[in-house]
Design a protein around this motif. Structure first.
Motif, PDB file in Angstrom:
ATOM      1  N   LEU A  97       0.829  -1.206   0.000  1.00 39.83           N
ATOM      2  CA  LEU A  97       0.000   0.000   0.000  1.00 39.83           C
ATOM      3  C   LEU A  97       0.865   1.258   0.000  1.00 39.83           C
ATOM      4  N   ALA A  98       1.916   1.263   0.812  1.00 41.71           N
ATOM      5  CA  ALA A  98       2.823   2.409   0.814  1.00 41.71           C
ATOM      6  C   ALA A  98       3.530   2.566  -0.531  1.00 41.71           C
ATOM      7  N   GLY A  99       3.879   1.435  -1.169  1.00 38.57           N
ATOM      8  CA  GLY A  99       4.484   1.520  -2.493  1.00 38.57           C
ATOM      9  C   GLY A  99       3.527   2.049  -3.535  1.00 38.57           C
ATOM     10  N   LEU A 100       2.250   1.690  -3.411  1.00 41.26           N
ATOM     11  CA  LEU A 100       1.257   2.189  -4.360  1.00 41.26           C
ATOM     12  C   LEU A 100       1.021   3.684  -4.175  1.00 41.26           C
ATOM     13  N   LEU A 101       1.153   4.157  -2.944  1.00 43.77           N
ATOM     14  CA  LEU A 101       0.968   5.584  -2.669  1.00 43.77           C
ATOM     15  C   LEU A 101       2.238   6.392  -2.864  1.00 43.77           C
ATOM     16  N   ALA A 102       3.312   5.745  -3.322  1.00 41.50           N
ATOM     17  CA  ALA A 102       4.577   6.468  -3.505  1.00 41.50           C
ATOM     18  C   ALA A 102       4.480   7.537  -4.582  1.00 41.50           C
ATOM     19  N   GLY A 103       3.566   7.376  -5.522  1.00 40.26           N
ATOM     20  CA  GLY A 103       3.405   8.370  -6.571  1.00 40.26           C
ATOM     21  C   GLY A 103       2.322   9.386  -6.290  1.00 40.26           C
ATOM     22  N   SER A 104       1.742   9.372  -5.097  1.00 35.58           N
ATOM     23  CA  SER A 104       0.677  10.306  -4.752  1.00 35.58           C
ATOM     24  C   SER A 104       1.232  11.448  -3.916  1.00 35.58           C
ATOM     25  N   ARG A 105       0.370  12.395  -3.584  1.00 39.80           N
ATOM     26  CA  ARG A 105       0.819  13.552  -2.816  1.00 39.80           C
ATOM     27  C   ARG A 105       0.976  13.233  -1.335  1.00 39.80           C
ATOM     28  N   THR A 106       0.493  12.093  -0.888  1.00 37.46           N
ATOM     29  CA  THR A 106       0.598  11.708   0.526  1.00 37.46           C
ATOM     30  C   THR A 106       1.674  10.644   0.730  1.00 37.46           C
ATOM     31  N   ARG A 107       2.679  10.625  -0.125  1.00 45.95           N
ATOM     32  CA  ARG A 107       3.702   9.582  -0.026  1.00 45.95           C
ATOM     33  C   ARG A 107       4.512   9.694   1.265  1.00 45.95           C
ATOM     34  N   ARG A 108       4.746  10.922   1.749  1.00 49.88           N
ATOM     35  CA  ARG A 108       5.519  11.070   2.994  1.00 49.88           C
ATOM     36  C   ARG A 108       4.724  10.554   4.195  1.00 49.88           C
ATOM     37  N   ILE A 109       3.427  10.836   4.212  1.00 50.20           N
ATOM     38  CA  ILE A 109       2.593  10.330   5.306  1.00 50.20           C
ATOM     39  C   ILE A 109       2.525   8.805   5.250  1.00 50.20           C
ATOM     40  N   ALA A 110       2.395   8.258   4.039  1.00 51.95           N
ATOM     41  CA  ALA A 110       2.340   6.801   3.895  1.00 51.95           C
ATOM     42  C   ALA A 110       3.634   6.149   4.338  1.00 51.95           C
ATOM     43  N   LEU A 111       4.765   6.751   3.979  1.00 47.83           N
ATOM     44  CA  LEU A 111       6.051   6.186   4.392  1.00 47.83           C
ATOM     45  C   LEU A 111       6.218   6.265   5.906  1.00 47.83           C
ATOM     46  N   THR A 112       5.820   7.385   6.498  1.00 52.61           N
ATOM     47  CA  THR A 112       5.902   7.512   7.959  1.00 52.61           C
ATOM     48  C   THR A 112       5.010   6.483   8.648  1.00 52.61           C
ATOM     49  N   GLY A 113       3.776   6.322   8.142  1.00 46.87           N
ATOM     50  CA  GLY A 113       2.880   5.332   8.721  1.00 46.87           C
ATOM     51  C   GLY A 113       3.420   3.915   8.595  1.00 46.87           C
ATOM     52  N   LEU A 114       4.042   3.610   7.454  1.00 43.89           N
ATOM     53  CA  LEU A 114       4.613   2.272   7.276  1.00 43.89           C
ATOM     54  C   LEU A 114       5.750   2.028   8.257  1.00 43.89           C
ATOM     55  N   LEU A 115       6.642   2.998   8.416  1.00 48.23           N
ATOM     56  CA  LEU A 115       7.769   2.826   9.330  1.00 48.23           C
ATOM     57  C   LEU A 115       7.302   2.696  10.777  1.00 48.23           C
ATOM     58  N   VAL A 116       6.314   3.491  11.166  1.00 47.45           N
ATOM     59  CA  VAL A 116       5.788   3.398  12.531  1.00 47.45           C
ATOM     60  C   VAL A 116       5.108   2.044  12.758  1.00 47.45           C
ATOM     61  N   THR A 117       4.352   1.577  11.765  1.00 50.30           N
ATOM     62  CA  THR A 117       3.684   0.281  11.896  1.00 50.30           C
ATOM     63  C   THR A 117       4.693  -0.855  12.016  1.00 50.30           C
ATOM     64  N   LEU A 118       5.723  -0.841  11.188  1.00 51.45           N
ATOM     65  CA  LEU A 118       6.736  -1.892  11.244  1.00 51.45           C
ATOM     66  C   LEU A 118       7.503  -1.849  12.562  1.00 51.45           C
ATOM     67  N   ALA A 119       7.755  -0.641  13.073  1.00 48.19           N
ATOM     68  CA  ALA A 119       8.442  -0.537  14.370  1.00 48.19           C
ATOM     69  C   ALA A 119       7.578  -1.108  15.494  1.00 48.19           C
ATOM     70  N   GLY A 120       6.293  -0.785  15.491  1.00 52.25           N
ATOM     71  CA  GLY A 120       5.406  -1.333  16.515  1.00 52.25           C
ATOM     72  C   GLY A 120       5.251  -2.835  16.399  1.00 52.25           C
ATOM     73  N   ALA A 121       5.140  -3.346  15.159  1.00 50.32           N
ATOM     74  CA  ALA A 121       5.009  -4.789  14.971  1.00 50.32           C
ATOM     75  C   ALA A 121       6.283  -5.526  15.376  1.00 50.32           C
ATOM     76  N   THR A 122       7.449  -4.931  15.088  1.00 54.31           N
ATOM     77  CA  THR A 122       8.717  -5.545  15.486  1.00 54.31           C
ATOM     78  C   THR A 122       8.835  -5.650  16.997  1.00 54.31           C
ATOM     79  N   LEU A 123       8.308  -4.665  17.707  1.00 50.53           N
ATOM     80  CA  LEU A 123       8.321  -4.711  19.172  1.00 50.53           C
ATOM     81  C   LEU A 123       7.253  -5.638  19.717  1.00 50.53           C
ATOM     82  N   LEU A 124       6.125  -5.751  19.005  1.00 46.82           N
ATOM     83  CA  LEU A 124       5.003  -6.522  19.534  1.00 46.82           C
ATOM     84  C   LEU A 124       5.190  -8.025  19.362  1.00 46.82           C
ATOM     85  N   VAL A 125       5.812  -8.453  18.269  1.00 47.64           N
ATOM     86  CA  VAL A 125       5.910  -9.890  17.983  1.00 47.64           C
ATOM     87  C   VAL A 125       6.691 -10.650  19.053  1.00 47.64           C
ATOM     88  N   PRO A 126       7.908 -10.234  19.437  1.00 49.31           N
ATOM     89  CA  PRO A 126       8.593 -11.006  20.496  1.00 49.31           C
ATOM     90  C   PRO A 126       7.887 -10.955  21.835  1.00 49.31           C
TER      91      PRO A 126
END
Length: 225
Positions: A97-126
């Motif tokens: 989804l973030a890759g699909l939004l890379a060509g839109s005007r909200t690409r920075r928000i999408a990238l920030t949301g992806l990084l925050v989600t991956l950081a939370g998931a990395t902490l939550l899984v263990p």
């Protein structure tokens, strides 16, 4: 642009494309060759977009597994493999989804949301996999504080999904209603154990609806010539 024809080993004509293709419509004050891309780059971009459109179907699959996990149905593999598979599918779909939004005007928000989600998931899984005593030793904290860290990881993950939903809503690339549904699902994800029992299942249904909408509309997106 002329296209030359050559013979292949089988005798069939080989169509050879020119070295450059147009990537976007140039503006009035830009050079004519400023928006030209090599053919190999255009093919690579098209392949990435096709992967992103197909990978979006992992989001409704993750929502189904997460709903199954929240209901608490006893399955032979156990609830933990179902939850881990749902998290993996959700990560794949959110990256797409973030890759699909890379060509839109909200690409920075999408990238920030992806990084925050991956950081939370990395902490939550263990924290979700390990017992509370072992997790406390691994993170050098008291066992009673592990639950607080799990809640923080859930809130972090929900915040990232909320940013992705806002990026979908503001992108004007797909249906904005899917962004609203994704943001509502993020509230249920970020609530963690503080949520009332039906709320996680309702969040899974909202994510299923958003995932179906994004996968359907995203699969019909064609880049501008």
């Amino acid at each position: 642009m002329s296209i030359s024809h050559r013979q292949t080993a089988s005798g069939r004509p080989l169509r050879v494309a020119p070295a450059w293709v147009g990537a976007a419509t140039p503006t009035a004050d830009s050079p004519a060759d400023h928006y030209l891309l090599p053919v190999r780059d255009a093919v690579w971009i098209w392949s990435v977009r096709r992967f992103a459109r197909l990978a979006l179907w992992a989001l409704p699959a993750a929502a189904v597994l997460y709903g199954w996990f929240t209901v608490g149905v006893n399955v032979p593999p156990g609830p933990l493999p179902v939850g881990l598979l749902a998290a993996w599918l959700a990560a794949v779909s959110l990256i797409a989804l973030a890759g699909l939004l890379a060509g839109s005007r909200t690409r920075r928000i999408a990238l920030t949301g992806l990084l925050v989600t991956l950081a939370g998931a990395t902490l939550l899984v263990p924290l979700a996999v390990l017992p509370e005593e072992i997790a406390g030793e691994a993170f050098a904290m008291a066992p009673g504080q592990v639950h607080t860290l799990i809640e923080a990881a859930c809130a972090f993950t929900g915040t990232g999904v909320l940013l992705l939903g806002w990026a979908v809503f503001r992108s004007k690339l797909v249906n904005p209603a899917d962004g609203v549904l994704l943001m509502l699902a993020a509230v249920a994800l970020g609530a963690g154990s503080h949520a009332v029992k039906p709320l996680p299942t309702v969040g899974a249904l909202l994510m299923l609806a958003a995932g179906m909408g994004l996968a359907w509309t995203g699969g019909r997106l064609v880049p501008r010539s």
